[in-house]
Scaffold this motif. Structure first.
Motif, mmCIF file in Angstrom:
data_model
loop_
_atom_site.group_PDB
_atom_site.id
_atom_site.type_symbol
_atom_site.label_atom_id
_atom_site.label_comp_id
_atom_site.label_asym_id
_atom_site.label_seq_id
_atom_site.Cartn_x
_atom_site.Cartn_y
_atom_site.Cartn_z
ATOM 1 N N LEU A 55 1.049 -1.055 0.038
ATOM 2 C CA LEU A 55 0.041 0.087 -0.050
ATOM 3 C C LEU A 55 0.774 1.289 0.009
ATOM 4 N N LEU A 56 0.466 2.028 -1.026
ATOM 5 C CA LEU A 56 1.330 3.485 -1.063
ATOM 6 C C LEU A 56 -0.134 4.465 -0.963
ATOM 7 N N MET A 57 0.369 5.455 0.038
ATOM 8 C CA MET A 57 -0.814 6.630 0.225
ATOM 9 C C MET A 57 0.161 7.647 0.039
ATOM 10 N N MET A 58 -0.351 8.570 -0.845
ATOM 11 C CA MET A 58 0.178 10.042 -1.141
ATOM 12 C C MET A 58 -0.837 10.942 -0.812
ATOM 13 N N ALA A 59 -0.008 12.090 -0.391
ATOM 14 C CA ALA A 59 -0.828 13.224 -0.205
ATOM 15 C C ALA A 59 0.130 14.681 -0.011
ATOM 16 N N GLY A 60 -0.270 15.879 -0.094
ATOM 17 C CA GLY A 60 0.150 17.116 -0.320
ATOM 18 C C GLY A 60 0.403 17.531 1.165
ATOM 19 N N ASP B 239 -5.587 20.034 2.846
ATOM 20 C CA ASP B 239 -6.425 20.280 4.067
ATOM 21 C C ASP B 239 -7.162 18.964 4.290
ATOM 22 N N THR B 240 -6.867 18.015 3.397
ATOM 23 C CA THR B 240 -7.605 16.526 3.429
ATOM 24 C C THR B 240 -6.396 15.827 4.138
ATOM 25 N N LYS B 241 -5.470 15.967 4.176
ATOM 26 C CA LYS B 241 -4.329 15.155 4.656
ATOM 27 C C LYS B 241 -4.663 14.243 5.781
ATOM 28 N N TYR B 242 -5.487 14.809 6.552
ATOM 29 C CA TYR B 242 -5.879 14.250 7.859
ATOM 30 C C TYR B 242 -6.604 12.751 7.588
ATOM 31 N N MET B 243 -7.224 12.715 6.559
ATOM 32 C CA MET B 243 -7.991 11.475 6.014
ATOM 33 C C MET B 243 -6.912 10.427 5.594
ATOM 34 N N THR B 244 -6.094 10.958 4.795
ATOM 35 C CA THR B 244 -4.936 9.610 4.591
ATOM 36 C C THR B 244 -4.336 9.396 5.584
ATOM 37 N N ASP B 245 -3.938 10.244 6.552
ATOM 38 C CA ASP B 245 -3.308 9.915 7.912
ATOM 39 C C ASP B 245 -4.310 8.882 8.835
ATOM 40 N N GLU B 246 -5.413 9.085 8.839
ATOM 41 C CA GLU B 246 -6.231 8.494 9.595
ATOM 42 C C GLU B 246 -6.182 6.694 8.816
ATOM 43 N N ALA B 247 -6.440 6.700 7.744
ATOM 44 C CA ALA B 247 -6.626 5.525 6.771
ATOM 45 C C ALA B 247 -5.181 4.716 7.030
ATOM 46 N N PHE B 248 -4.225 5.330 6.763
ATOM 47 C CA PHE B 248 -2.914 4.880 6.699
ATOM 48 C C PHE B 248 -2.611 4.027 8.076
ATOM 49 N N SER B 249 -2.782 5.008 9.218
ATOM 50 C CA SER B 249 -2.529 4.285 10.652
ATOM 51 C C SER B 249 -3.571 3.135 10.772
ATOM 52 N N LYS B 250 -4.729 2.931 10.112
ATOM 53 C CA LYS B 250 -5.692 1.698 10.440
ATOM 54 C C LYS B 250 -5.309 0.596 9.479
ATOM 55 N N ALA B 251 -4.515 0.776 8.772
ATOM 56 C CA ALA B 251 -4.151 -0.154 7.535
ATOM 57 C C ALA B 251 -3.014 -1.154 8.101
ATOM 58 N N GLU C 118 3.418 2.530 2.811
ATOM 59 C CA GLU C 118 4.320 3.717 2.649
ATOM 60 C C GLU C 118 3.340 4.862 2.725
ATOM 61 N N LEU C 119 3.687 6.026 3.417
ATOM 62 C CA LEU C 119 3.217 7.235 3.500
ATOM 63 C C LEU C 119 4.066 8.347 2.689
ATOM 64 N N PHE C 120 3.823 8.836 1.391
ATOM 65 C CA PHE C 120 4.562 9.639 0.681
ATOM 66 C C PHE C 120 3.962 11.045 0.800
ATOM 67 N N VAL C 121 4.484 11.876 1.347
ATOM 68 C CA VAL C 121 4.033 13.240 1.277
ATOM 69 C C VAL C 121 4.816 14.193 0.401
ATOM 70 N N ILE C 122 4.044 14.720 -0.404
ATOM 71 C CA ILE C 122 4.298 15.730 -1.436
ATOM 72 C C ILE C 122 4.346 17.130 -0.965
ATOM 73 N N ASP C 123 5.808 17.294 -0.804
ATOM 74 C CA ASP C 123 6.085 18.680 -0.047
ATOM 75 C C ASP C 123 5.478 19.841 -0.968
ATOM 76 N N GLY C 124 4.909 20.900 -0.180
ATOM 77 C CA GLY C 124 4.370 21.813 -0.904
ATOM 78 C C GLY C 124 3.047 21.987 -1.289
ATOM 79 N N ALA C 125 2.681 20.789 -1.747
ATOM 80 C CA ALA C 125 1.398 20.457 -2.502
ATOM 81 C C ALA C 125 -0.117 20.456 -1.609
ATOM 82 N N THR C 126 -0.979 21.384 -2.116
ATOM 83 C CA THR C 126 -2.411 21.094 -1.743
ATOM 84 C C THR C 126 -3.161 19.891 -2.515
ATOM 85 N N HIS C 127 -4.277 19.739 -2.046
ATOM 86 C CA HIS C 127 -5.136 18.674 -2.432
ATOM 87 C C HIS C 127 -5.241 18.811 -4.117
#
Length: 361
Positions: free
Chosen positions: A298-303, A307-319, A326-335
């Motif tokens: 599983l790869l989850m990516m978010a900027g 302001d939606t990143k909290y949803m990726t964080d929640e799902a990633f921790s539960k998987a 892997e949680l891949f954060v795209i530096d500087g990006a918005t949704h």
């Protein structure tokens, strides 16, 4: 009578919007993203519009084949699920094309009841059907000439990301699962964006129930439903918006989303509308329910600024059972910037190529 928060509109209001949008699309395939294919050229990535049946509904999709595609060879494939409000010609098509450039056969399809796909009432947005859309793309692309069905991956963007997490729980044809700017539609429709509507859950469920009554029992709908809609099927969302209204929208997700869908990447088949009755099903659904069933990579990516990143964080921790997650954060990006801005798209695509390359061997 309490004022409903949603913008309810009659179907006839869509006609002028669709007519206006049709005059703006110049790409022969209807694609609206930067660098889109304008013609099929031998030896390059090609696009193939296709249709197929899913649960009796006609589904419209685009298949992208790699450069120098040879039907006698076997290729890994990736299913791409589009955002809420989106269609295959927008960011889903962009990522499908970019992955095809990297050697994958890809498919992006319009969800049932949406875009160029069939289904009535239009703009129905029920989780079951969105999950089925993903299973259906897997059905079709697995049988496509040249596809190695044992090397099938899936990428879900925004709402398509949430539905991808659900579909992958049971669909083990997907050997690798990726999301970009994941949006948990059930959580947001239930609690409001950033949990802003917790105190109106029951009121909104009542509105959704009334809307279903209006759809199913013509002329016998509840009084509240008739009062709010004038007897027509009620929709929630936004059909059109002024520049001033966009500028005053406080959240990046919706402000930039309006700009993307109604200005910079507008398409007549794309809309922010959904039937109000869909809320009956959305509000009792959650992308993270049973997420521990995902045992694929599983790869989850978010900027980082999304302001939606909290949803990726929640799902990633539960998987908890996902392999090599892997949680891949795209530096500087918005949704929304992950949908189109070249520097962020390039980072996401590079990561996807690495991820699918490792897990679709």
């Amino acid at each position: 009578m309490k004022k409903i928060r949603f913008i309810l509109i009659a179907v006839f209001m869509l006609t002028s919007i669709i007519s206006l949008g049709q005059n703006k699309i110049k790409n022969p395939f209807g694609l609206v993203y930067e660098g889109a294919i304008t013609e099929n050229v031998k030896g390059k990535v090609n696009i193939h519009p296709v249709t197929y049946k899913l649960n009796g509904i006609d589904i419209a999709a685009n298949v992208y084949t790699p450069a120098n595609y040879n039907a006698s060879k076997k290729y890994p494939a990736v299913v791409v699920a589009h955002p809420n409000g989106g269609i295959k010609e927008q960011t889903a098509g962009l990522y499908a094309q970019r992955l095809a450039e990297a050697g994958y056969i890809t498919i992006a399809a319009d969800a049932a009841f949406q875009g160029a796909s069939g289904g009535e009432p239009r703009h129905t947005d029920k989780p079951f059907f969105r999950e089925e859309d993903i299973h259906g793309m897997a059905d079709f692309i697995s049988q496509y000439t040249g596809v190695d069905e044992n090397r099938l991956g899936v990428l879900g963007i925004c709402g398509g990301g949430g539905y991808t997490l659900k579909a992958a729980q049971s669909d083990k044809r997907f050997k690798a699962v990726a999301t970009l700017s994941m949006f948990n539609s059930g959580e947001v429709r239930r609690n409001g964006f950033q949990n802003s509507q917790l105190n109106t859950i029951q009121e909104r469920l009542k509105q959704a129930s009334d809307a279903r009554a209006l759809e199913k029992v013509s002329g016998k709908a509840t009084e509240s439903a008739r009062e709010e809609t004038g007897g027509k099927i009620p929709f929630s969302g936004v059909a059109s918006i002024t520049d001033e209204e966009i500028a005053k929208t406080p959240t990046d997700l919706y402000r930039e989303g309006y700009e993307y869908y109604y200005r910079t990447h507008a398409h007549p088949n794309s809309t922010f509308l959904y039937t109000t009755s869909s809320l009956m099903y959305l509000m009792s659904w959650d992308a993270t329910d049973q997420i521990e069933l995902i045992d694929q990579p599983l790869l989850m990516m978010a900027g980082s600024k999304a302001d939606t990143k909290y949803m990726t964080d929640e799902a990633f921790s539960k998987a908890t059972n996902a392999k090599n997650k892997e949680l891949f954060v795209i530096d500087g990006a918005t949704h929304i910037q992950t949908y189109w801005k070249p520097e962020y798209v390039n980072k996401a695509v590079t990561k996807l190529i690495e991820f699918f390359g490792q897990n679709l061997k």
